[in-house]
Design a protein around this motif. Structure first.
Motif, PDB file in Angstrom:
ATOM      1  N   TYR A 165      67.186   7.642  10.139  1.00  0.00           N
ATOM      2  CA  TYR A 165      67.139   7.416  11.585  1.00  0.00           C
ATOM      3  C   TYR A 165      68.277   6.519  12.063  1.00  0.00           C
ATOM      4  N   LEU A 166      69.382   6.540  11.336  1.00  0.00           N
ATOM      5  CA  LEU A 166      70.531   5.722  11.728  1.00  0.00           C
ATOM      6  C   LEU A 166      71.182   6.288  12.986  1.00  0.00           C
ATOM      7  N   ARG A 167      71.637   5.407  13.834  1.00  0.00           N
ATOM      8  CA  ARG A 167      72.347   5.860  15.029  1.00  0.00           C
ATOM      9  C   ARG A 167      73.770   6.272  14.661  1.00  0.00           C
ATOM     10  N   VAL A 168      74.288   7.227  15.409  1.00  0.00           N
ATOM     11  CA  VAL A 168      75.679   7.648  15.235  1.00  0.00           C
ATOM     12  C   VAL A 168      76.590   6.564  15.806  1.00  0.00           C
ATOM     13  N   ILE A 169      77.688   6.300  15.114  1.00  0.00           N
ATOM     14  CA  ILE A 169      78.647   5.311  15.613  1.00  0.00           C
ATOM     15  C   ILE A 169      79.560   5.985  16.630  1.00  0.00           C
ATOM     16  N   ASN A 170      79.381   5.652  17.888  1.00  0.00           N
ATOM     17  CA  ASN A 170      80.232   6.205  18.945  1.00  0.00           C
ATOM     18  C   ASN A 170      81.156   5.135  19.510  1.00  0.00           C
TER      19      ASN A 170
END
Length: 324
Positions: A165-170
């Motif tokens: 459930y890691l967030r994408v690095i934007n």
């Protein structure tokens, strides 16, 4: 008169990956008018792919035969069905993000000085607390990367591993002390609003809101980024090279955490090896760590024959030599 051989493809044979690639390039170049019609960027991309093929494909040969396009497509579909893997992930409840005074980013030169409600933590502390195996925290992550609680906590529950459930690095906020604050997409939008509303006199503080991919491309290609951080395009725009605000160690850490497997420059690869060596005094298997990070992002299929795989193999050999 139809000959028997006309009804079948050509005979089986063996061909190298490089030879096959050269034939494909030649075919498509003749079909589309040649290299001279390619833009500089597209020609550079073709050259980059060619170098990659020649680097990793020189020792490989495969059987080829002259089946027609329909037969070839059916074969591709069969292979796709065999390779397709479904990964079941438990259903969880998304966490409601915490609002905070987003304009506070302009009031501090160090993200760790932001109000406690923001919940700023280092990448290492985040991995120790929420990601398994805990040994991933022993990677020598850049000390210039921190993240907000909203970026870290994407789901409800403190006893659930965040591996899936890691967030994408934007986007990230760059601070005058050369620190990078990773934020969630919601925070990114709110902080962007503050950037457009701030007075042009605040530009001297050097806070910047940047998309990580744009920064990486600038660093890879040695080009400048066009920054638009003011309400008016002309008055608030200026150019900046990524070399002014980020080093290869920090970018290698960001790419590794994002699950990327290809690294454009020799300097970046050297920095990545240093990151994967781990912190002094801690046990760490570079290959296992790399595979774990790639798997978390669902990018495991990109690991074989990648820069990352080659680098961890080199690193393992170096470590074994040091032990001997």
């Amino acid at each position: 008169k139809v000959q028997l051989e006309d009804m079948y493809g050509t005979q089986f044979g063996r061909k190298s990956v490089i030879e096959s690639f050269d034939n494909i390039v030649e075919y498509h170049m003749s079909r589309t008018g040649g290299r001279e019609l390619l833009s500089d960027k597209m020609a550079s991309l073709v050259e980059s792919i060619s170098l990659q093929i020649k680097s990793y494909g020189r020792d490989f040969k495969f059987n080829v035969h002259g089946c027609d396009e329909e037969c070839e497509r059916e074969l591709e579909l069969e292979i796709e069905e065999e390779e397709e893997m479904e990964k079941e992930i438990p259903s969880v409840k998304p966490r409601d993000e915490t609002d905070w005074e987003f304009s506070e980013v302009f009031n501090v030169d160090d993200p760790t000085s932001l109000p406690a409600i923001v919940g700023v933590s280092t990448l290492r502390k985040f991995l120790i607390k929420y990601v398994s195996p805990r040994s991933l925290a022993n990677i020598d992550w850049s000390e210039h990367i921190v993240c907000t609680k909203n970026f870290v906590k994407s789901i409800v529950g403190n006893d659930v591993s965040l591996n899936s459930y890691l967030r994408v690095i934007n986007g990230a906020v760059y601070f005058p002390n050369r620190m990078w604050l990773l934020v969630s997409d919601y925070e990114l939008n709110e902080i962007l609003r503050e950037f457009w509303q701030r007075d042009s006199r605040d530009e001297a503080k050097c806070h910047q809101l940047l998309h990580i991919n744009c920064v990486r491309c600038s660093l890879d290609e040695g080009t400048e980024m066009l920054l638009r951080c003011m309400p008016t395009y002309i008055a608030g725009s200026r150019r900046m090279s990524a070399y002014e605000i980020i080093n290869n160690n920090t970018m290698a850490s960001l790419q590794l955490f994002a699950g990327e497997s290809m690294y454009a420059t020799e300097e970046r690869k050297k920095a990545l090896k240093a990151v994967l060596r781990g912190k002094s005094g801690f046990d760490l298997c570079p290959k296992k760590a790399a595979l774990e990070l790639i798997d978390m992002r669902g990018m495991e299929r990109l690991f074989p024959w990648s820069d990352l795989e080659a680098l961890v193999e080199q690193l393992l050999c170096e470590v074994l030599k040091e032990i001997d």
